[in-house]
Write a protein that holds these residues in place. Sequence first.
Motif, short mmCIF file in Angstrom:
data_model
loop_
_atom_site.label_atom_id
_atom_site.label_comp_id
_atom_site.label_asym_id
_atom_site.label_seq_id
_atom_site.Cartn_x
_atom_site.Cartn_y
_atom_site.Cartn_z
N ALA A 146 5.56 6.87 6.25
CA ALA A 146 5.65 6.89 7.71
C ALA A 146 4.35 6.45 8.37
CB ALA A 146 6.05 8.30 8.18
N LYS A 147 3.23 6.98 7.84
CA LYS A 147 1.95 6.72 8.50
C LYS A 147 1.35 5.37 8.11
CE LYS A 147 0.64 11.64 8.74
NZ LYS A 147 -0.32 12.66 8.27
N HIS A 148 1.38 5.04 6.81
CA HIS A 148 0.60 3.91 6.34
C HIS A 148 1.42 2.65 6.05
CE1 HIS A 148 -2.82 6.56 6.21
NE2 HIS A 148 -2.19 7.39 5.39
N VAL A 149 2.74 2.80 5.88
CA VAL A 149 3.59 1.63 5.67
C VAL A 149 4.29 1.23 6.96
CG1 VAL A 149 5.55 0.68 4.37
CG2 VAL A 149 3.94 2.20 3.23
N LEU A 150 4.88 2.23 7.63
CA LEU A 150 5.61 1.94 8.88
C LEU A 150 4.72 2.06 10.12
CD1 LEU A 150 8.92 3.89 8.08
CD2 LEU A 150 8.42 1.46 7.74
N GLY A 151 3.55 2.68 9.97
CA GLY A 151 2.64 2.79 11.10
C GLY A 151 3.12 3.71 12.20
N LEU A 152 3.90 4.74 11.84
CA LEU A 152 4.45 5.65 12.83
C LEU A 152 3.43 6.72 13.23
CD1 LEU A 152 8.02 6.15 11.34
CD2 LEU A 152 7.28 4.54 13.11
#
Length: 396
Positions: A390-396
């Motif tokens: 969520a944080k580092h691949v999708l940038g959410l």
Amino acid sequence: MNLDYDPELVKFREDVRSYFERDYPKDILDKVARGASLTTPEVRKAEMALGAKGWLASAWPAEYGGPGWSIEEQYIFDDELERAGAPTVTPMGVVYVGPVVYTFGTDEQKAQWLPGIADGSVGWAQGYSEPGAGSDLASLQFSAVRDGDEYILNGTKIWTSAANHADWIFLLTRTSQEAKKQMGITFICAQLDQPGVTVKPIISIDGKYHLSQVDFVDVRVPVANRIGEEGKGWTYSQYLLGNERTSYARIGGKRSQLASIRAIASQIPTGGNQRLIDDRAFAARLSAAEMRVDALEITTLRVLCSVKDGGSPGNEASILKIMATETAQEITGLFCVAAGEHGMRKFADSVSPAWTGKAAFAAPGVATYLGTRAQSIYGGTNEIQRNIIAKHVLGL
């Protein structure tokens, strides 16, 4: 995506398959097929057989003792090793610490450690988790205090895989207390056979001994055993974890398990002229598992293609970790369904004997199922992997 193999890769696959069929130690294959644990001498024998071919460190560049294979050749080798039923190569040396050493280590460290890892003669363990630092690994408190040209190590590592077979262990240690807990962590290697180190067995739910608690009390190691800079161990650990999470795919082994389950289900009667394979619910689960393996294979190939430059897989490796572990759990769960069906049929036949089939698969199958429950925990829990995505691949 073009999934066709180059003719040269087809020939490469044939050569690797021939090796496992003709030259790999048959006693090792037989013991693994029975679901039995290998002794330390057997682990060394299995890995030194591959090391003698120059194949153990399959992903290493030739300059460091590897075969210098392409990413496609590495994938094929892993696939054939799993297909043959050979024991999975202990990853702590060749997959985890070896690449860290040749990427961040000194020339002296490369000369000291890489040859024994590549030829399989020296075993390694991974010292990451602690009783109070598992998924929140950055909270570790295992201490390394500098004293001249040595570090004094104190603390406990737990859930340590392969420590019972290892000569060395690589450790994440705390060398300073920083405001940001990821800082002040240092990567240090230590011999296990020295005063102050105690390895305590942890017997897991599958009845096997492959985990340990490792205690260090005033253990001295040379500063020369530190990889890279003091306080930069977290950076090196993240490089390592990318390789670890990619290594869970094991496509060949999963396909072999599915073929075995299909064969078993084709033999177990469920009443009348029906077999377990004819049960719609079971057949649907089996087909879904086969599709999940197909999806895992394609995703693995995509991730591997993104690291052809020899680097470590990035945060996308967390996707593979989730897919691989959940697929493994689904596949091994089918062994339990088959074993349960066999048990019910055996009970019914005790009153009116009609089938005398043997369930040689049941005990090792259920043990494998129990063992795979841990896969979604070790290497970073799947919940943590979803946060990373969520944080580092999708940038959410």
